[in-house]
Scaffold this motif. Structure first.
Motif, PDB file in Angstrom:
ATOM      1  N   ASN A 194       0.804  -1.225   0.000  1.00 30.17           N
ATOM      2  CA  ASN A 194       0.000   0.000   0.000  1.00 30.17           C
ATOM      3  C   ASN A 194       0.834   1.271   0.000  1.00 30.17           C
ATOM      4  OD1 ASN A 194      -3.069  -0.637   0.322  1.00 30.17           O
ATOM      5  ND2 ASN A 194      -2.015  -2.114   1.643  1.00 30.17           N
ATOM      6  N   SER A 195       2.176   1.159  -0.021  1.00 27.65           N
ATOM      7  CA  SER A 195       3.021   2.345  -0.114  1.00 27.65           C
ATOM      8  C   SER A 195       2.839   2.999  -1.479  1.00 27.65           C
ATOM      9  CB  SER A 195       4.495   1.981   0.100  1.00 27.65           C
ATOM     10  OG  SER A 195       4.762   1.737   1.463  1.00 27.65           O
ATOM     11  N   SER A 196       2.929   4.316  -1.507  1.00 23.83           N
ATOM     12  CA  SER A 196       2.724   5.068  -2.749  1.00 23.83           C
ATOM     13  C   SER A 196       4.056   5.294  -3.459  1.00 23.83           C
ATOM     14  CB  SER A 196       2.090   6.421  -2.441  1.00 23.83           C
ATOM     15  OG  SER A 196       0.850   6.267  -1.792  1.00 23.83           O
ATOM     16  N   PRO A 197       4.149   4.987  -4.743  1.00 25.49           N
ATOM     17  CA  PRO A 197       5.375   5.275  -5.497  1.00 25.49           C
ATOM     18  C   PRO A 197       5.702   6.767  -5.418  1.00 25.49           C
ATOM     19  CG  PRO A 197       3.882   3.909  -6.780  1.00 25.49           C
ATOM     20  CD  PRO A 197       3.105   4.360  -5.577  1.00 25.49           C
ATOM     21  N   GLY A 198       6.972   7.056  -5.196  1.00 28.24           N
ATOM     22  CA  GLY A 198       7.391   8.451  -5.123  1.00 28.24           C
ATOM     23  C   GLY A 198       7.290   9.053  -3.746  1.00 28.24           C
ATOM     24  N   ALA A 199       6.655   8.350  -2.805  1.00 32.03           N
ATOM     25  CA  ALA A 199       6.530   8.829  -1.427  1.00 32.03           C
ATOM     26  C   ALA A 199       7.462   8.030  -0.520  1.00 32.03           C
ATOM     27  CB  ALA A 199       5.088   8.700  -0.947  1.00 32.03           C
ATOM     28  N   THR A 200       7.699   8.541   0.675  1.00 32.16           N
ATOM     29  CA  THR A 200       8.449   7.790   1.676  1.00 32.16           C
ATOM     30  C   THR A 200       7.725   6.485   1.962  1.00 32.16           C
ATOM     31  OG1 THR A 200       9.283   9.829   2.693  1.00 32.16           O
ATOM     32  CG2 THR A 200       9.317   7.853   4.044  1.00 32.16           C
ATOM     33  N   SER A 201       8.476   5.406   2.070  1.00 30.79           N
ATOM     34  CA  SER A 201       7.867   4.106   2.353  1.00 30.79           C
ATOM     35  C   SER A 201       7.174   4.121   3.708  1.00 30.79           C
ATOM     36  CB  SER A 201       8.931   3.007   2.366  1.00 30.79           C
ATOM     37  OG  SER A 201       9.494   2.825   1.088  1.00 30.79           O
ATOM     38  N   SER A 202       6.056   3.428   3.771  1.00 28.06           N
ATOM     39  CA  SER A 202       5.413   3.255   5.073  1.00 28.06           C
ATOM     40  C   SER A 202       6.079   2.091   5.796  1.00 28.06           C
ATOM     41  CB  SER A 202       3.918   2.999   4.903  1.00 28.06           C
ATOM     42  OG  SER A 202       3.690   1.832   4.147  1.00 28.06           O
ATOM     43  N   SER A 203       5.930   2.092   7.117  1.00 30.78           N
ATOM     44  CA  SER A 203       6.458   0.998   7.924  1.00 30.78           C
ATOM     45  C   SER A 203       5.561   0.830   9.139  1.00 30.78           C
ATOM     46  CB  SER A 203       7.909   1.272   8.340  1.00 30.78           C
ATOM     47  OG  SER A 203       8.479   0.129   8.958  1.00 30.78           O
ATOM     48  N   VAL A 204       5.775  -0.236   9.891  1.00 30.70           N
ATOM     49  CA  VAL A 204       4.809  -0.670  10.894  1.00 30.70           C
ATOM     50  C   VAL A 204       4.523   0.383  11.959  1.00 30.70           C
ATOM     51  CG1 VAL A 204       5.245  -3.106  10.557  1.00 30.70           C
ATOM     52  CG2 VAL A 204       6.646  -1.847  12.176  1.00 30.70           C
ATOM     53  N   LEU A 205       3.250   0.510  12.303  1.00 35.10           N
ATOM     54  CA  LEU A 205       2.838   1.397  13.385  1.00 35.10           C
ATOM     55  C   LEU A 205       3.328   0.879  14.726  1.00 35.10           C
ATOM     56  CD1 LEU A 205       1.025   3.736  14.508  1.00 35.10           C
ATOM     57  CD2 LEU A 205      -0.849   2.074  14.536  1.00 35.10           C
ATOM     58  N   GLY A 206       3.269  -0.431  14.903  1.00 36.25           N
ATOM     59  CA  GLY A 206       3.659  -1.009  16.180  1.00 36.25           C
ATOM     60  C   GLY A 206       2.551  -0.865  17.208  1.00 36.25           C
ATOM     61  N   PRO A 207       2.700  -1.532  18.351  1.00 36.87           N
ATOM     62  CA  PRO A 207       1.624  -1.559  19.356  1.00 36.87           C
ATOM     63  C   PRO A 207       1.721  -0.492  20.430  1.00 36.87           C
ATOM     64  CG  PRO A 207       3.274  -3.203  19.898  1.00 36.87           C
ATOM     65  CD  PRO A 207       3.767  -2.506  18.656  1.00 36.87           C
TER      66      PRO A 207
END
Length: 291
Positions: A88-101
């Motif tokens: 679900n990461s958007s091309p050209g944007a910073t990669s998403s990574s886990v929110l965590g608990p």
């Protein structure tokens, strides 16, 4: 129904759905059921193994609290959270990574240039950068929600000695899209191992360590929200994160700086008398409105 077999049960299950079922729900449930039924057939799952899995899920429910979500942690260590992030990461944007608990909602506003270190031990770290969109424009009015571990490796929700909003803050960018704050280095830490996730890691011979990181949630009008983490290039667990959160574009570098180079306009300006570390990291958001 009387003719259901191991080979037909998936089709029978889907036949129970109403024609009015939401199409997306139907597609997800069909994919989930087919894969789970195939898993049971391929592994020859026994009754004892099935019961053990249900006990693990029940334990995860009992151990979950508003401050600790064992189901999120289970999703993390199985790589599901990161896989959802990546697709679900958007091309050209910073990669998403886990929110965590361990994110705490409702963190107090932090002045741009404010300090999260407060009275904690450790060298000062200056973190700064710009929030831009994927067309290169600075994003004004973006909220940058930041959180991290304390130097003892614990988040505030894990540590009764910390204020609940310790090492949490929300910065709003100005017209130039820039953000800055001071803190201390977060440290590598282990995910909680006193519950079912820890039991699963032990059984698999896996370590529970995460590389040190800073968390960000960035939101702005006209842009897709970003949930991500930033990791230092010198962390020993960078290439073996137990929750698979590291991406190449999320690796940053601590740069040692002399005290005299500490900039003005910060909460700690004039108060930093020793060398400090600087981190420069821009956060790129995908536009959600038409070009």
């Amino acid at each position: 129904m009387r003719k259901v077999t191991p080979d037909t049960i998936s089709e029978v299950f889907m036949g129970y759905f109403s024609p009015e079922t939401d199409p997306r729900l139907r597609a997800i449930m069909e994919g989930l059921t087919r894969h789970m039924h195939a898993f049971v057939r391929e592994t020859g799952l026994t009754h004892d193994e099935w019961r053990k899995a249900l006990e693990l899920l029940g334990w995860a429910g009992r151990i979950t609290t508003p401050e600790r979500n064992e189901f999120v942690l289970l999703s993390d260590v199985l790589g599901i959270s990161s896989l959802v992030d990546m697709i679900n990461s958007s091309p050209g944007a910073t990669s998403s990574s886990v929110l965590g608990p361990f994110h705490i909602s409702g963190a107090p506003p932090l002045e741009n240039g404010g300090d999260m270190k407060r009275d904690f031990e450790g060298d000062v770290v200056l973190v700064q950068g710009q929030v831009r969109d994927d067309r290169g424009a600075a994003v004004a009015g973006a909220t940058v929600d930041i959180w991290q571990t304390a130097p003892n490796g614990l988040y505030s929700s894990q540590d009764p000695a910390q204020d609940i909003h310790s090492f949490h803050g929300v910065i709003t960018t100005g017209a130039d899209g820039r953000y800055a704050f001071t803190t201390v280095r977060p440290v590598s830490y282990t995910v909680p191992t006193d519950g079912p996730v820890g039991q699963l890691l032990n059984a698999a011979g896996r370590h529970p360590w995460r590389p040190s990181h800073l968390h960000f949630i960035v939101k702005a009008k006209g842009c897709r929200s970003l949930v991500t983490e930033v990791f230092p290039d010198d962390d020993p667990y960078l290439d073996q994160d137990t929750v698979f959160g590291v991406r190449e574009d999320l690796v940053m570098r601590y740069v040692r700086q002399p005290a005299g180079s500490f900039p003005g306009g910060m909460a700690l300006s004039g108060k930093v008398h020793g060398d400090f570390d600087r981190v420069d990291f821009d956060l790129i958001l995908a536009r959600s409105d038409p070009a």
